[in-house]
Design a protein around this motif. Structure first.
Motif, short mmCIF file in Angstrom:
data_model
loop_
_atom_site.label_atom_id
_atom_site.label_comp_id
_atom_site.label_asym_id
_atom_site.label_seq_id
_atom_site.Cartn_x
_atom_site.Cartn_y
_atom_site.Cartn_z
N LYS A 1 120.00 1.94 -11.90
CA LYS A 1 119.35 2.92 -11.01
C LYS A 1 119.99 2.89 -9.63
O LYS A 1 120.27 3.93 -9.03
CB LYS A 1 117.86 2.62 -10.92
N ALA A 2 120.27 1.71 -9.12
CA ALA A 2 120.92 1.57 -7.81
C ALA A 2 122.34 2.13 -7.85
O ALA A 2 122.77 2.80 -6.92
CB ALA A 2 120.92 0.11 -7.37
N GLU A 3 123.07 1.87 -8.93
CA GLU A 3 124.44 2.36 -9.08
C GLU A 3 124.46 3.89 -9.09
O GLU A 3 125.25 4.51 -8.39
CB GLU A 3 125.06 1.82 -10.37
N ILE A 4 123.59 4.49 -9.87
CA ILE A 4 123.53 5.95 -9.95
C ILE A 4 123.08 6.53 -8.61
O ILE A 4 123.61 7.53 -8.15
CB ILE A 4 122.59 6.38 -11.08
N GLY A 5 122.12 5.88 -7.98
CA GLY A 5 121.58 6.36 -6.70
C GLY A 5 122.60 6.40 -5.59
O GLY A 5 122.42 7.12 -4.60
N LYS A 6 123.70 5.68 -5.71
CA LYS A 6 124.77 5.72 -4.70
C LYS A 6 125.45 7.09 -4.66
O LYS A 6 126.02 7.46 -3.65
CB LYS A 6 125.84 4.66 -5.02
N ARG A 7 125.41 7.80 -5.81
CA ARG A 7 126.17 9.04 -5.93
C ARG A 7 125.34 10.28 -6.22
O ARG A 7 125.80 11.38 -5.98
CB ARG A 7 127.22 8.88 -7.02
N GLN A 8 124.15 10.12 -6.76
CA GLN A 8 123.35 11.29 -7.11
C GLN A 8 121.88 10.94 -7.27
O GLN A 8 121.51 9.78 -7.16
CB GLN A 8 123.90 11.97 -8.36
N SER A 9 121.08 11.97 -7.55
CA SER A 9 119.63 11.76 -7.58
C SER A 9 119.03 11.96 -8.97
O SER A 9 117.96 12.52 -9.11
CB SER A 9 118.95 12.70 -6.57
N ALA A 10 119.71 11.52 -9.99
CA ALA A 10 119.19 11.61 -11.35
C ALA A 10 117.96 10.72 -11.48
O ALA A 10 117.79 9.75 -10.75
CB ALA A 10 120.26 11.18 -12.35
N ARG A 11 117.09 11.07 -12.43
CA ARG A 11 115.89 10.28 -12.70
C ARG A 11 116.14 9.39 -13.91
O ARG A 11 116.83 9.78 -14.84
CB ARG A 11 114.70 11.20 -12.98
N MET A 12 115.51 8.22 -13.91
CA MET A 12 115.65 7.30 -15.04
C MET A 12 114.28 6.99 -15.63
O MET A 12 113.29 6.88 -14.92
CB MET A 12 116.31 6.00 -14.59
N ASN A 13 114.28 6.85 -16.95
CA ASN A 13 113.09 6.43 -17.69
C ASN A 13 113.54 5.43 -18.75
O ASN A 13 114.71 5.43 -19.15
CB ASN A 13 112.44 7.63 -18.40
N TYR A 14 112.61 4.65 -19.22
CA TYR A 14 112.94 3.75 -20.31
C TYR A 14 111.71 3.44 -21.15
O TYR A 14 110.59 3.52 -20.67
CB TYR A 14 113.59 2.46 -19.81
N ASP A 15 111.97 3.14 -22.41
CA ASP A 15 110.95 2.68 -23.35
C ASP A 15 111.61 1.58 -24.16
O ASP A 15 112.32 1.85 -25.13
CB ASP A 15 110.49 3.83 -24.25
N LEU A 16 111.41 0.36 -23.72
CA LEU A 16 112.09 -0.75 -24.37
C LEU A 16 111.45 -1.15 -25.69
O LEU A 16 112.06 -1.88 -26.47
CB LEU A 16 112.21 -1.93 -23.41
N THR A 17 110.26 -0.63 -25.99
CA THR A 17 109.72 -0.84 -27.34
C THR A 17 110.55 -0.06 -28.35
O THR A 17 110.66 -0.45 -29.50
CB THR A 17 108.23 -0.42 -27.44
N GLU A 18 111.15 1.05 -27.90
CA GLU A 18 112.03 1.86 -28.73
C GLU A 18 113.51 1.55 -28.45
O GLU A 18 114.39 2.06 -29.13
CB GLU A 18 111.78 3.35 -28.49
N GLY A 19 113.79 0.77 -27.40
CA GLY A 19 115.17 0.45 -27.04
C GLY A 19 115.92 1.63 -26.45
O GLY A 19 117.10 1.82 -26.73
N VAL A 20 115.23 2.44 -25.64
CA VAL A 20 115.82 3.66 -25.10
C VAL A 20 115.77 3.65 -23.57
O VAL A 20 114.74 3.36 -22.97
CB VAL A 20 115.05 4.90 -25.62
#
Length: 138
Positions: free
Chosen positions: A14-33
């Motif tokens: 998230k920090a790496e992406i945030g250096k260059r753009q404003s994409a959103r991140m989500n995750y569901d580690l019960t599904e491994g996504v």
């Protein structure tokens, strides 16, 4: 998969992406996504709405980080109007996605490689989508 370790990686990504753009991140580690929504793509890429945005997804199996994640990207994107070989049209991808060809890294090492590594490889490949090996040719 050690969920606590993966959450640390997600925050680093998230920090790496945030250096260059404003994409959103989500995750569901019960599904491994892990998903990145509205990623801004390099020039030449376009979705069906005529913008340079796409969603991408990392699928992590239960052996992650010993195994490299699988990468998917929105199925409606094209590069200069065509579907380059990096988009696996016949893959068994999740709905709305197509497998993005990032070759298995022969030197994948869970001590050195992580989600940030995979994202950086994706960025290089998106910049050079017709390359047979963008990491060597970039």
């Amino acid at each position: 998969m050690n969920v606590a370790d993966v959450i640390v990686e997600i925050e680093e990504l998230k920090a790496e992406i945030g250096k260059r753009q404003s994409a959103r991140m989500n995750y569901d580690l019960t599904e491994g996504v892990v998903t990145i929504e509205q990623l801004t793509l390099p020039e030449g890429w376009e979705n069906k709405h005529g913008t340079r945005h796409a969603d991408m997804r990392f699928d992590l199996d239960e052996t992650y980080p010993r195994s490299q994640p699988t990468v998917y990207i929105s199925s409606d994107i094209r590069y200069e109007g065509t579907s380059p070989h990096v988009l696996y049209a016949r893959s068994s991808a999740p709905p709305g996605f197509v497998k993005y060809c990032i070759h298995t890294l022969s030197d994948w090492d869970p001590q050195e490689h992580d989600l940030v590594t995979m994202f950086r490889i994706l960025e290089v490949s998106l910049e050079n989508p017709h390359s047979d090996n963008p990491l060597v040719e970039a």
